[in-house]
Design an enzyme around this catalytic site. Structure first.
Site, PDB file in Angstrom:
ATOM      1  N   HIS A 170       0.839  -1.205   0.000  1.00  0.00           N
ATOM      2  CA  HIS A 170       0.000   0.000   0.000  1.00  0.00           C
ATOM      3  C   HIS A 170       0.873   1.254   0.000  1.00  0.00           C
ATOM      4  CE1 HIS A 170      -3.148  -2.828   1.295  1.00  0.00           C
ATOM      5  NE2 HIS A 170      -4.005  -1.927   0.831  1.00  0.00           N
ATOM      6  N   LYS A 207      -0.483   4.809   4.563  1.00  0.00           N
ATOM      7  CA  LYS A 207      -1.410   3.900   5.251  1.00  0.00           C
ATOM      8  C   LYS A 207      -0.956   3.676   6.689  1.00  0.00           C
ATOM      9  CE  LYS A 207      -3.829  -0.528   4.902  1.00  0.00           C
ATOM     10  NZ  LYS A 207      -5.108   0.082   5.363  1.00  0.00           N
TER      11      LYS A 207
HETATM   12  N1  LIG Z   1     -12.767  -1.043   2.825  1.00  0.00           N
HETATM   13  C1  LIG Z   1     -12.143  -0.532   1.768  1.00  0.00           C
HETATM   14  O1  LIG Z   1     -12.446  -0.892   0.599  1.00  0.00           O
HETATM   15  C2  LIG Z   1     -11.107   0.507   1.984  1.00  0.00           C
HETATM   16  C3  LIG Z   1     -10.783   0.868   3.266  1.00  0.00           C
HETATM   17  N2  LIG Z   1      -9.906   1.879   3.490  1.00  0.00           N
HETATM   18  C4  LIG Z   1      -9.724   2.257   4.879  1.00  0.00           C
HETATM   19  O2  LIG Z   1     -10.386   3.500   5.078  1.00  0.00           O
HETATM   20  C5  LIG Z   1      -9.747   4.240   6.108  1.00  0.00           C
HETATM   21  C6  LIG Z   1      -9.422   5.639   5.614  1.00  0.00           C
HETATM   22  O3  LIG Z   1      -8.488   5.539   4.560  1.00  0.00           O
HETATM   23  P1  LIG Z   1      -8.010   6.864   3.790  1.00  0.00           P
HETATM   24  O4  LIG Z   1      -9.160   7.590   3.251  1.00  0.00           O
HETATM   25  O5  LIG Z   1      -6.931   6.425   2.877  1.00  0.00           O
HETATM   26  O6  LIG Z   1      -7.378   7.674   5.002  1.00  0.00           O
HETATM   27  P2  LIG Z   1      -7.085   9.250   5.117  1.00  0.00           P
HETATM   28  O7  LIG Z   1      -6.083   9.399   6.192  1.00  0.00           O
HETATM   29  O8  LIG Z   1      -6.815   9.810   3.771  1.00  0.00           O
HETATM   30  O9  LIG Z   1      -8.477   9.831   5.585  1.00  0.00           O
HETATM   31  C7  LIG Z   1      -9.020   9.566   6.825  1.00  0.00           C
HETATM   32  C8  LIG Z   1     -10.020  10.644   7.103  1.00  0.00           C
HETATM   33  O10 LIG Z   1     -10.763  10.328   8.246  1.00  0.00           O
HETATM   34  C9  LIG Z   1     -10.591  11.357   9.207  1.00  0.00           C
HETATM   35  N3  LIG Z   1     -10.436  10.715  10.502  1.00  0.00           N
HETATM   36  C10 LIG Z   1     -11.329  10.764  11.475  1.00  0.00           C
HETATM   37  N4  LIG Z   1     -10.931  10.042  12.502  1.00  0.00           N
HETATM   38  C11 LIG Z   1      -9.763   9.499  12.188  1.00  0.00           C
HETATM   39  C12 LIG Z   1      -8.860   8.670  12.892  1.00  0.00           C
HETATM   40  N5  LIG Z   1      -9.121   8.247  14.140  1.00  0.00           N
HETATM   41  N6  LIG Z   1      -7.727   8.306  12.276  1.00  0.00           N
HETATM   42  C13 LIG Z   1      -7.454   8.731  11.032  1.00  0.00           C
HETATM   43  N7  LIG Z   1      -8.288   9.545  10.319  1.00  0.00           N
HETATM   44  C14 LIG Z   1      -9.438   9.927  10.911  1.00  0.00           C
HETATM   45  C15 LIG Z   1      -9.418  12.185   8.818  1.00  0.00           C
HETATM   46  O11 LIG Z   1      -9.737  13.490   9.145  1.00  0.00           O
HETATM   47  P3  LIG Z   1      -8.663  14.537   9.708  1.00  0.00           P
HETATM   48  O12 LIG Z   1      -7.816  14.891   8.503  1.00  0.00           O
HETATM   49  O13 LIG Z   1      -9.504  15.653  10.155  1.00  0.00           O
HETATM   50  O14 LIG Z   1      -7.909  13.836  10.777  1.00  0.00           O
HETATM   51  C16 LIG Z   1      -9.381  11.987   7.305  1.00  0.00           C
HETATM   52  O15 LIG Z   1     -10.157  12.928   6.634  1.00  0.00           O
HETATM   53  C17 LIG Z   1      -8.539   3.407   6.523  1.00  0.00           C
HETATM   54  O16 LIG Z   1      -8.871   2.633   7.647  1.00  0.00           O
HETATM   55  C18 LIG Z   1      -8.302   2.510   5.319  1.00  0.00           C
HETATM   56  O17 LIG Z   1      -7.640   1.315   5.615  1.00  0.00           O
HETATM   57  C19 LIG Z   1      -9.289   2.529   2.480  1.00  0.00           C
HETATM   58  C20 LIG Z   1      -9.548   2.191   1.181  1.00  0.00           C
HETATM   59  C21 LIG Z   1     -10.496   1.149   0.828  1.00  0.00           C
HETATM   60  O1  LIG Z   2      -5.729   2.064   3.362  1.00  0.00           O
HETATM   61  C1  LIG Z   2      -5.941   1.748   2.176  1.00  0.00           C
HETATM   62  O2  LIG Z   2      -5.578   2.433   1.222  1.00  0.00           O
HETATM   63  C2  LIG Z   2      -6.673   0.500   1.931  1.00  0.00           C
HETATM   64  N1  LIG Z   2      -7.157  -0.133   2.959  1.00  0.00           N
HETATM   65  C3  LIG Z   2      -7.939  -1.309   2.948  1.00  0.00           C
HETATM   66  C4  LIG Z   2      -7.271  -2.395   3.759  1.00  0.00           C
HETATM   67  O3  LIG Z   2      -6.673  -2.091   4.808  1.00  0.00           O
HETATM   68  O4  LIG Z   2      -7.362  -3.569   3.384  1.00  0.00           O
HETATM   69  C5  LIG Z   2      -8.393  -1.727   1.576  1.00  0.00           C
HETATM   70  C6  LIG Z   2      -7.477  -1.343   0.437  1.00  0.00           C
HETATM   71  O5  LIG Z   2      -6.485  -2.317   0.295  1.00  0.00           O
HETATM   72  C7  LIG Z   2      -6.907   0.043   0.550  1.00  0.00           C
END
Ligand SMILES: NC(=O)C1=CN([C@@H]2O[C@H](COP(=O)(O)OP(=O)(O)OC[C@H]3O[C@@H](n4cnc5c(N)ncnc54)[C@H](OP(=O)(O)O)[C@@H]3O)[C@@H](O)[C@H]2O)C=CC1
Ligand SMILES: O=C(O)C1=N[C@H](C(=O)O)C[C@H](O)C1
Length: 262
Positions: free
Chosen positions: A150, A154
């Site tokens: 990743h 991450k």
């Molecule tokens: N299920 C799926 O298909 C996928 C899952 N994911 C998961 O989604 C989640 C978010 O990923 P991603 O968008 O890349 O992350 P980012 O860090 O880009 O975004 C996270 C967002 O959530 C907010 N936030 C609120 N609470 C928390 C916290 N406790 N910790 C971190 N951020 C927080 C942050 O706001 P602020 O900036 O104000 O802190 C930020 O805007 C991860 O857990 C990732 O593994 C990601 C891709 C696909």
């Molecule tokens: O954090 C990410 O980017 C992603 N998180 C998910 C995971 O933890 O499996 C899904 C995807 O691989 C992207």
């Protein structure tokens, strides 16, 4: 749902996935973003104003969205699940990295509202998981090693998807009961191990590879996400499906088994 229109709330709206969900919603007919929040101040995303996450409870009460889509962090996701339970709003969460106690908290919310949790919303990953289960069961005694890659921002490791795949393998191969995270020094492989390797580099969206090896042959099963749109589309499909469900605990497999979005 209000007729054919799906009204959604998005948490983590300023993050990589929150932005992607809002942009995918803007491109999808019949979906409107009623609420978008982030913890820190964020400019509008695709024309949608982003409010302070501290106001989420008030916004859920005033806007009454059909479903909330959450991609944030574990602590926030649990707090948002409690807000959903209190407001009667179904929850789709793709957040990963939960501790066991936090999963219990999410499950508690599912007594009040439908909660769908998925570590990966790509249909290809659902197919990968089925293929891995079949291959691992068909190849008794073969070594299994899992590698995920990743982007360098991450937070959680191994990925949520990797943990789901590990559970799948352990389910069909009871002899594999020890997860070994990387190896160093004098570290010969023992038969009960599943090797787990997490790589973080550049802007890789997400890759999962399962290697099965034995009997003078190897089998590699790999999924690569091309961009985050694939996750956002799956999350919107899940939201459309979940909006009219009864309270309970659901997975992305339930959506796919039902034929995807309705
Ligand atoms: N299920 C799926 O298909 C996928 C899952 N994911 C998961 O989604 C989640 C978010 O990923 P991603 O968008 O890349 O992350 P980012 O860090 O880009 O975004 C996270 C967002 O959530 C907010 N936030 C609120 N609470 C928390 C916290 N406790 N910790 C971190 N951020 C927080 C942050 O706001 P602020 O900036 O104000 O802190 C930020 O805007 C991860 O857990 C990732 O593994 C990601 C891709 C696909
Ligand atoms: O954090 C990410 O980017 C992603 N998180 C998910 C995971 O933890 O499996 C899904 C995807 O691989 C992207």
């Amino acid at each position: 749902m209000n007729g054919e229109q799906l009204s959604i709330a998005v948490t983590g709206a300023g993050g990589r996935m929150g932005r992607e969900v809002i942009e995918a919603a803007a491109d999808r007919e019949g979906v409107a973003v009623a609420v978008a929040v982030n913890r820190t101040a964020t400019d509008p995303v695709a024309g949608v104003p982003v409010d302070d996450a501290a106001d989420l409870r008030d916004l859920l009460a005033s806007e009454a969205p059909d479903v909330l889509i959450d991609f944030t962090g574990p602590e926030s996701a649990v707090a948002y699940a409690e807000a959903c339970a209190d407001a009667g709003v179904p929850l789709v969460t793709g957040t990963t990295g939960f501790a066991d106690a936090q999963i219990d908290d999410l499950r508690a919310a599912s007594d009040a509202v439908p909660v769908l949790k998925a570590s990966n919303f790509a249909r290809g990953v659902a197919a990968l998981r089925r293929a891995v289960r079949e291959a691992a069961a068909a190849l008794p005694g073969y070594d299994v090693e899992l590698t995920e890659t990743h982007h360098n921002a991450k937070r959680d490791a191994p990925s949520g998807t990797a943990k789901s795949i590990l559970e799948d393998v352990e389910d069909v191969r009871e002899d594999l009961d020890e997860r070994v995270h990387g190896r160093e020094g004098d570290a010969p492989r023992s038969p009960g191990e599943i090797g787990v390797h997490a790589r973080r580099a550049g802007d890789v969206t997400g890759e999962h590879e399962v290697l099965l090896a034995g009997n003078r042959e190897t089998l590699e099963l790999t999924h690569r996400a091309g961009d985050r749109g694939v996750f956002a589309e799956g999350a919107l499909d899940a939201a459309a499906w979940l909006a009219d469900r009864d309270p309970g605990w659901y997975g992305f497999g339930d959506v796919l088994d039902a034929g995807g979005a309705e």
